[in-house]
Motif scaffolding. Structure first.
Motif, short mmCIF file in Angstrom:
data_model
loop_
_atom_site.label_atom_id
_atom_site.label_comp_id
_atom_site.label_asym_id
_atom_site.label_seq_id
_atom_site.Cartn_x
_atom_site.Cartn_y
_atom_site.Cartn_z
N SER A 150 29.87 88.11 40.14
CA SER A 150 30.64 88.19 41.39
C SER A 150 30.14 89.36 42.24
CB SER A 150 32.13 88.38 41.11
OG SER A 150 32.43 89.73 40.77
N SER A 167 34.78 88.30 32.80
CA SER A 167 35.07 89.55 33.50
C SER A 167 35.09 89.34 35.01
CB SER A 167 34.01 90.61 33.15
OG SER A 167 34.11 91.71 34.01
N ALA A 168 35.93 90.09 35.70
CA ALA A 168 35.99 90.01 37.16
C ALA A 168 34.67 90.44 37.81
CB ALA A 168 37.13 90.89 37.68
N PHE A 169 33.86 91.19 37.09
CA PHE A 169 32.60 91.68 37.63
C PHE A 169 31.43 90.73 37.40
CE2 PHE A 169 35.11 95.53 37.03
CZ PHE A 169 34.91 96.18 38.24
N THR A 211 34.78 85.21 43.76
CA THR A 211 34.51 84.14 42.80
C THR A 211 33.57 84.68 41.73
OG1 THR A 211 34.82 82.44 44.47
CG2 THR A 211 33.60 81.81 42.48
N LYS A 212 34.02 84.57 40.49
CA LYS A 212 33.20 85.02 39.36
C LYS A 212 32.72 83.80 38.59
CE LYS A 212 37.30 85.71 36.48
NZ LYS A 212 37.15 85.23 35.13
N ARG A 213 31.70 84.02 37.76
CA ARG A 213 31.11 82.92 37.00
C ARG A 213 31.28 83.09 35.50
NH1 ARG A 213 30.54 79.81 41.51
NH2 ARG A 213 29.42 80.99 43.07
N VAL A 250 40.68 87.47 42.37
CA VAL A 250 39.51 87.08 41.59
C VAL A 250 39.81 85.72 40.97
CG1 VAL A 250 38.02 87.69 39.64
CG2 VAL A 250 39.00 89.51 41.07
N VAL A 290 37.83 82.23 38.83
CA VAL A 290 36.65 81.70 38.16
C VAL A 290 36.41 80.30 38.72
CG1 VAL A 290 37.94 80.81 36.15
CG2 VAL A 290 35.49 81.30 35.96
N THR A 347 37.68 92.68 31.87
CA THR A 347 37.60 93.55 33.06
C THR A 347 37.95 94.99 32.71
OG1 THR A 347 38.10 91.64 34.45
CG2 THR A 347 38.39 93.83 35.44
#
Length: 187
Positions: free
Chosen positions: A108, A103-105, A98-100, A48, A50, A136
């Protein structure tokens, strides 16, 4: 632990973050050790990171951390700072999410990947303990995932914040183990 229903999430171990938090190879040593153990146990490893699109369309001016990044530039999808650190280089078959957000969730497709693989337990490691790991843990617990946090494969700028999180906060929602303890549980 059923290895096929678990996944190791390697979170924010990307060049731009590692360079700020890991001042020696020694502090990074638990991360590749965890990755190698997961691979040996045939457990999926998911990375993961960012990163933002060019022009930062996903960054609000009200988001203090990310607005500062957008203001100074960098951390875009193709930027060297957002690429996974060489010490834990992904294999071709290991997804990079790729997350925005923190949190990893958030922002993404991590949940889609986990559901597709029928993953119900997450083993978490990452930088920073008070950032991606904390966010996360909270979100994954609310989604009813089983959780393990690898305490020595998490780094934070503030050692006291790290200690409070791994000793007092995370145990409410996750099992907290060092990498060697976790490896001993693998079947």
């Amino acid at each position: 632990m059923e290895n096929q229903r678990s996944a190791l999430l390697v979170m924010d171990l990307q060049n731009g973050i590692v360079s700020r938090f890991a001042q020696s190879d020694e502090v990074l040593a638990p991360f590749p050790k965890a990755v190698a153990a997961a691979r040996q146990a045939k457990m999926p490893v998911i990375y993961v990171r960012v990163a933002f699109r060019e022009g930062y369309p996903e960054v609000s001016a009200r988001n203090k951390s990310f607005a500062a990044i957008a203001g100074r530039g960098g951390m875009t999808e193709g930027d060297a700072a957002t690429q996974i650190h060489a010490s834990v280089a992904p294999r071709q078959d290991e997804p990079i999410v790729t997350k925005r957000r923190v949190s990893a969730f958030a922002g993404s497709d991590l949940d889609v990947i986990l559901r597709a693989r029928r993953i119900d337990t997450l083993v978490l490691c990452g930088i920073a303990t008070s950032g991606v790991v904390l966010s996360t843990v909270r979100e994954a617990a609310d989604m009813d995932f089983g959780l393990i946090v690898l305490s020595d494969a998490c780094l934070d700028a503030d050692p006291e914040v790290h200690r409070v999180l791994v000793e007092m906060v995370f145990p409410r929602q996750a099992d907290v183990l060092c990498v060697d303890e976790w490896i001993a549980t693998l079947t």
